[in-house]
Motif scaffolding. Structure first.
Motif, PDB file in Angstrom:
ATOM      1  N   VAL A 216      -8.777   6.677  -3.006  1.00  0.00           N
ATOM      2  CA  VAL A 216      -7.608   6.897  -2.154  1.00  0.00           C
ATOM      3  C   VAL A 216      -6.327   7.046  -2.991  1.00  0.00           C
ATOM      4  N   LEU A 217      -6.270   6.320  -4.112  1.00  0.00           N
ATOM      5  CA  LEU A 217      -5.045   6.368  -4.926  1.00  0.00           C
ATOM      6  C   LEU A 217      -5.124   7.388  -6.062  1.00  0.00           C
ATOM      7  N   PHE A 218      -6.284   8.018  -6.238  1.00  0.00           N
ATOM      8  CA  PHE A 218      -6.528   8.868  -7.402  1.00  0.00           C
ATOM      9  C   PHE A 218      -5.547  10.039  -7.483  1.00  0.00           C
ATOM     10  N   ILE A 219      -5.536  10.704  -8.656  1.00  0.00           N
ATOM     11  CA  ILE A 219      -4.606  11.826  -8.834  1.00  0.00           C
ATOM     12  C   ILE A 219      -4.759  12.838  -7.706  1.00  0.00           C
ATOM     13  N   PRO A 220      -3.649  13.457  -7.303  1.00  0.00           N
ATOM     14  CA  PRO A 220      -3.711  14.374  -6.172  1.00  0.00           C
ATOM     15  C   PRO A 220      -4.625  15.564  -6.471  1.00  0.00           C
ATOM     16  N   CYS A 221      -5.033  16.255  -5.413  1.00  0.00           N
ATOM     17  CA  CYS A 221      -5.923  17.389  -5.615  1.00  0.00           C
ATOM     18  C   CYS A 221      -5.185  18.528  -6.307  1.00  0.00           C
TER      19      CYS A 221
ATOM     20  N   ALA B 212     -18.262  12.103  -9.083  1.00  0.00           N
ATOM     21  CA  ALA B 212     -17.736  12.418  -7.755  1.00  0.00           C
ATOM     22  C   ALA B 212     -16.211  12.356  -7.759  1.00  0.00           C
ATOM     23  N   LEU B 213     -15.706  11.336  -8.421  1.00  0.00           N
ATOM     24  CA  LEU B 213     -14.262  11.165  -8.508  1.00  0.00           C
ATOM     25  C   LEU B 213     -13.624  12.335  -9.253  1.00  0.00           C
ATOM     26  N   LEU B 214     -14.299  12.726 -10.320  1.00  0.00           N
ATOM     27  CA  LEU B 214     -13.794  13.827 -11.143  1.00  0.00           C
ATOM     28  C   LEU B 214     -13.693  15.108 -10.313  1.00  0.00           C
ATOM     29  N   THR B 215     -14.726  15.393  -9.531  1.00  0.00           N
ATOM     30  CA  THR B 215     -14.698  16.633  -8.754  1.00  0.00           C
ATOM     31  C   THR B 215     -13.701  16.542  -7.610  1.00  0.00           C
ATOM     32  N   SER B 216     -13.292  15.331  -7.246  1.00  0.00           N
ATOM     33  CA  SER B 216     -12.326  15.217  -6.152  1.00  0.00           C
ATOM     34  C   SER B 216     -10.964  15.738  -6.571  1.00  0.00           C
ATOM     35  N   PHE B 217     -10.797  15.977  -7.847  1.00  0.00           N
ATOM     36  CA  PHE B 217      -9.537  16.581  -8.276  1.00  0.00           C
ATOM     37  C   PHE B 217      -9.417  18.003  -7.742  1.00  0.00           C
ATOM     38  N   VAL B 218     -10.531  18.702  -7.672  1.00  0.00           N
ATOM     39  CA  VAL B 218     -10.495  20.083  -7.170  1.00  0.00           C
ATOM     40  C   VAL B 218     -10.139  20.083  -5.688  1.00  0.00           C
ATOM     41  N   ALA B 219     -10.802  19.223  -4.927  1.00  0.00           N
ATOM     42  CA  ALA B 219     -10.477  19.021  -3.519  1.00  0.00           C
ATOM     43  C   ALA B 219     -11.059  17.674  -3.158  1.00  0.00           C
ATOM     44  N   LYS B 220     -10.312  16.885  -2.411  1.00  0.00           N
ATOM     45  CA  LYS B 220     -10.718  15.500  -2.172  1.00  0.00           C
ATOM     46  C   LYS B 220     -12.083  15.390  -1.505  1.00  0.00           C
TER      47      LYS B 220
END
Ligand SMILES: Nc1nc2c(ncn2[C@@H]2O[C@H](COP(=O)(O)OP(=O)(O)OP(=O)(O)O)[C@@H](O)[C@H]2O)c(=O)[nH]1
Ligand SMILES: [Mg+2]
Lengths: 107, 693
Positions: B642-647, B593-601
């Motif tokens: 919340v702190l993860f790499i931006p989208c 889930a975290l990985l895909t949040s890179f594409v869009a949060k």
């Protein structure tokens, strides 16, 4: 607000101003208490700073009224009918002279 | 100076011909196009006029520096196509920051047929300063005197006709926010285009510098590249404009430059004399047209500012405002979201499964889990976002933004930045992309870079919407505190990163803080409505495209190759990541889930919903998630999220705005490490204290 304190600051300012006139030092905008109006005498700083400030209306002869000045941190001044926030450093680079005679008080 | 008419006609344009005045043959070939530029100082209503005329949706709000890029649109009128360009605001034509350079370059290089100078009638004197500069360039000018209503409220008397007579330019009084005077403006533009300019009163340089200017013009004559007017270049050199001076230095022979340089050195004081001269010209122009009320009135703006800009009370107001935004958003938005999830998404997915019971398994799986569970689930964020955007829009339109920036100035200094950087960062609460773009208003390139680097640490609505969905599942009534805590944590990390980086990026450079504080305005429902609409539509588009695609891909990868989640490709990827997840007690699904949040949060939710829906046979996230995560791991996961790499969109914008892969990669790596470090730290701390395990 603190009319008394302002009055005190103002007196202080005028004294420094008078002293400045005699020993060749002048006063900067940073020393102008809230509610008082003075005249811009000179800008001191890099070209970028001077052009920006001049465009906003801080040219020699312009009237500036201090809106907020707590002695530290940024200030708000009114110049040519608009409110401008200036960093303390920027305010210290604007040299002013007290308005002749009794400065007309604003706000 | 070059003859004005000639200059206007020499515009290399295939257009124009059919609209030209009587002098040219009138050929009725297709609709004719006029190019009109909207220029003016910041925050005078240029974008408001632009939106009215083109039906487009440029960012409007009551603080200086919203438009940072030029934008074109078409207004059709009487068979004429008027191509309108909205430009960033600029106080003068001596460009100090990127967005000001965009405006200057447009007027000089693109040679619009008519320049509409939008002025704020409530600060006419300063606004006409820019006019005095624009009049030195070869383009017919129309003065749009906007905000007449505000001027009236302030007790200012402005007489458009008198001003028109003094300037020799058409002056159109307007109240753009109420759509008054816009029609007249268009008519005037068309008339000026057809008839050409009249006897304009051009400002002249002050007596004391006339000779120097003439000398400079002489020295550079013949070396000035097209399309720059020679006397304008000379004037800008005298004003110490770096860009123009550099340009001329490169074009002059060393001997010529030597001479020019000597003249410039001798007249370094010219900047103030020239500016003073312009203001004297403005005084002359407005002497009859403007009546200023006696000084000494305390306006409403002053009274509100007593509190909002106070070093102590102002800070409380800012915290209160931020707290209220999120409180409103969550207490109203979250329950609606949960309701939509239960009765629209889950019920819808159920219905699809039943209806398609006879069809091949993958069709119902794709629709129920991939499309409805993924992208559909994300659409339930809508109420949360609409509320948030409405509050943000209202704050912007009232004029609070600049006050927040002013109050934050002291704190921004810790990072070597100043209050102005806070304006784009504030926008970041909506979305990080405009925050990164908006950093253009920061004058110094280094300070701008630092602003861009910390911008992704402002928790955007997409991230907070994910929190709004997940937090109540684990923390119930305490969810609001968790949300506030996460926001506070992000901002604390932002501050720490900013303080840590500022030596590296700024290298001790001092950045000047000079910012206008606009008058407070009554919020305009139309303006706020438009901004909510635009931001919301941006989200819906994203849900319908990129999030939909990711949802479907995630679903496909979760059933391939054997139709089982546990043996799927996605599970393999997730298990590869799970050692990292194990450090904070989260399973492979969360890592995916975290990985895909890179594409869009928002994908965090879409992915979880797809993945857990597959196994859970219609049970919602609320039932499945607590069986997978302890509260401690959930908290750690939210921290990382919340702190993860931006989208991806933010990363792309960062690359574009910094022009550097190095800094972009640096930011991504930094946030990756930071997010996991803090997340794991939180989890380990919880383990130690025995909380939520
Ligand atoms: N009262 C009043 N408000 C106006 C009028 N025209 C625009 N506004 C408001 O003024 C603010 C600034 O308008 P914008 O159109 O964003 O200004 P801009 O010139 O594009 O600003 P930048 O892009 O930042 O340079 C907004 O809050 C508008 O709603 C007007 O005629 N009267
Ligand atoms: Mg704009």
């Amino acid at each position: 607000m603190h009319a008394k304190k302002h009055f005190h600051l103002w007196e202080h300012f005028r004294r420094r101003e008078r002293k400045a006139a005699t020993d060749g030092r002048a006063v900067t905008l940073g020393a102008l208490p809230a509610g008082k109006t003075a005249t811009v005498a000179e800008l001191q700083g890099g070209r970028g700073f001077t052009t920006r400030m001049a465009a906003l209306g801080f040219t020699p002869g312009a009237q500036v009224t201090m809106i907020q000045n707590f002695g530290r941190g940024p200030v708000i001044v009114m110049v040519r009918g608009t409110r401008i926030a200036l960093g303390r450093g920027e305010a210290e680079h604007v040299w002013i002279s007290a308005n002749g005679g009794e400065a007309h008080e604003e706000s | 100076m070059r003859n004005h008419d000639e200059a206007a006609r020499s515009v290399p344009s295939v257009l124009g011909a059919c609209c030209a005045d009587g002098s040219g043959p009138t050929q009725p070939v297709g609709p004719c196009t006029i190019r009109v530029a909207l220029v003016g100082q910041p925050n005078v209503g240029k974008s408001t006029v632009f939106n009215l005329l083109t039906g487009l949706n440029q960012h409007v709000g009551n603080w200086p520096g919203k438009t940072v890029e030029r934008k074109e649109g078409i207004h059709r009128c009487d068979g004429v196509d008027i191509q309108i360009v909205d430009l960033p605001g600029t106080y003068s034509l001596t460009a100090n920051s990127l967005e000001e350079r965009i405006t200057r370059d447009y007027i000089i290089h693109e040679r619009p047929d008519v320049v509409v100078m939008v002025a704020d009638a409530a600060s006419l004197e300063r606004n006409l300063y820019l006019l005095s500069e624009i009049l030195c360039l070869p383009a017919p000018v129309v003065l749009a005197l906007n905000m007449v209503d505000v001027a009236q409220q302030q007790g200012l008397g402005v007489e458009p006709h008198v001003l028109e007579a003094a300037l020799g330019l058409p002056v159109v009084p307007m109240v753009a926010s109420k759509n008054q005077g816009v029609r007249e403006l268009v008519d005037t533009v068309l008339r000026v285009y057809r008839e050409g300019p009249r006897g304009v009163c051009r400002p002249d340089i002050r007596e004391d510098h006339r000779e120097v200017l003439a000398e400079l013009v002489n020295l550079i004559a013949g070396s000035v590249p097209e399309p720059y007017p020679e006397d304008w270049v000379a004037l800008k050199m005298l004003e110490g404009d770096d860009e123009i001076t550099e340009m001329m230095r490169a074009r002059l022979t060393p001997e010529q430059w030597e001479q020019v340089h000597r003249v410039l050195m001798k007249h370094e004081d010219a900047i103030l004399a020239i500016a003073g001269g312009r203001y004297e010209w403005v005084r002359r122009m407005t002497r009859a047209a403007l009546t200023v009320p006696k000084a000494g009135q305390i306006t409403l703006t002053d009274r509100i500012d007593k509190v909002t800009t106070h070093p102590v009370w102002g800070l409380f107001v800012l915290l209160g405002v931020l707290g209220a935004i999120f409180w409103l958003t969550y207490t109203i938005g979250s329950p609606i979201q949960a309701f939509l999830d239960r009765y629209l998404i889950q019920a819808g997915a159920e219905w699809v499964r039943t209806a398609l019971a006879g069809a091949p398994w993958w069709i119902s799986g794709l629709l129920a889990d991939g499309v409805i569970g993924g992208a559909g689930m994300v659409l339930t964020f809508l109420p949360i976002l609409v509320i948030f955007f409405a509050v943000l829009g209202a704050l912007e339109d009232i004029g609070y933004m600049a006050r927040a920036a002013y109050v934050m100035d002291r704190f921004m200094h810790l990072m070597g930045l100043h209050g102005k950087s806070f304006l784009p960062l504030f926008l970041g609460f909506g979305c990080n992309v405009p925050a990164v773009m908006g950093a253009r208003i920061v004058d110094s390139p280094k300070a701008r870079l630092l602003t861009i680097l910390v911008a992704p640490l402002v928790p955007c609505t997409a991230r907070m919407a994910v929190v709004a969905v997940l937090a109540p599942i684990f923390f119930g009534a305490a969810a609001i505190w968790v949300s506030w805590g996460l926001i506070a944590l992000s901002l604390a990390v932002l501050a720490v990163v900013g303080i840590a980086l500022h030596e590296l990026v700024l290298g001790g450079e001092h950045v000047a803080f000079i910012m206008e504080l606009p008058l407070y305005h009554k919020p305009n429902a139309r303006t706020i409505g438009l901004s909510v609409w635009q931001r919301t539509m941006g989200f819906v588009r994203k849900a319908g495209t990129i999030i939909l695609i990711v949802s479907v891909v995630v679903w496909a990868l979760s059933v391939l190759p054997h139709g089982e989640v546990d043996t799927s490709i996605l599970a393999a990827v997730g298990r590869f990541l799970s050692p990292l997840g194990a450090l904070m007690g989260v399973g492979w699904q969360m890592m995916v889930a975290l990985l895909t949040s890179f594409v869009a949060k928002e994908n965090t939710i879409a992915t979880l919903s797809v993945l857990l829906g597959v196994g859970g046979e219609g049970a919602g996230l609320a039932q499945v998630l607590p069986t997978l995560l302890t509260p401690a791991s959930a908290l750690a996961f939210l921290v990382v999220q919340v702190l993860f790499i931006p989208c991806a969109a933010t990363v792309a914008t960062m690359r574009q705005e910094t022009g550097s892969w190095k800094w972009t990669a640096f930011s991504v790596a930094l946030l990756f490490i930071l997010s996991f470090a803090v997340g794991i730290g939180v989890y380990q701390l919880a383990l130690l204290t025995g909380w939520g395990v």
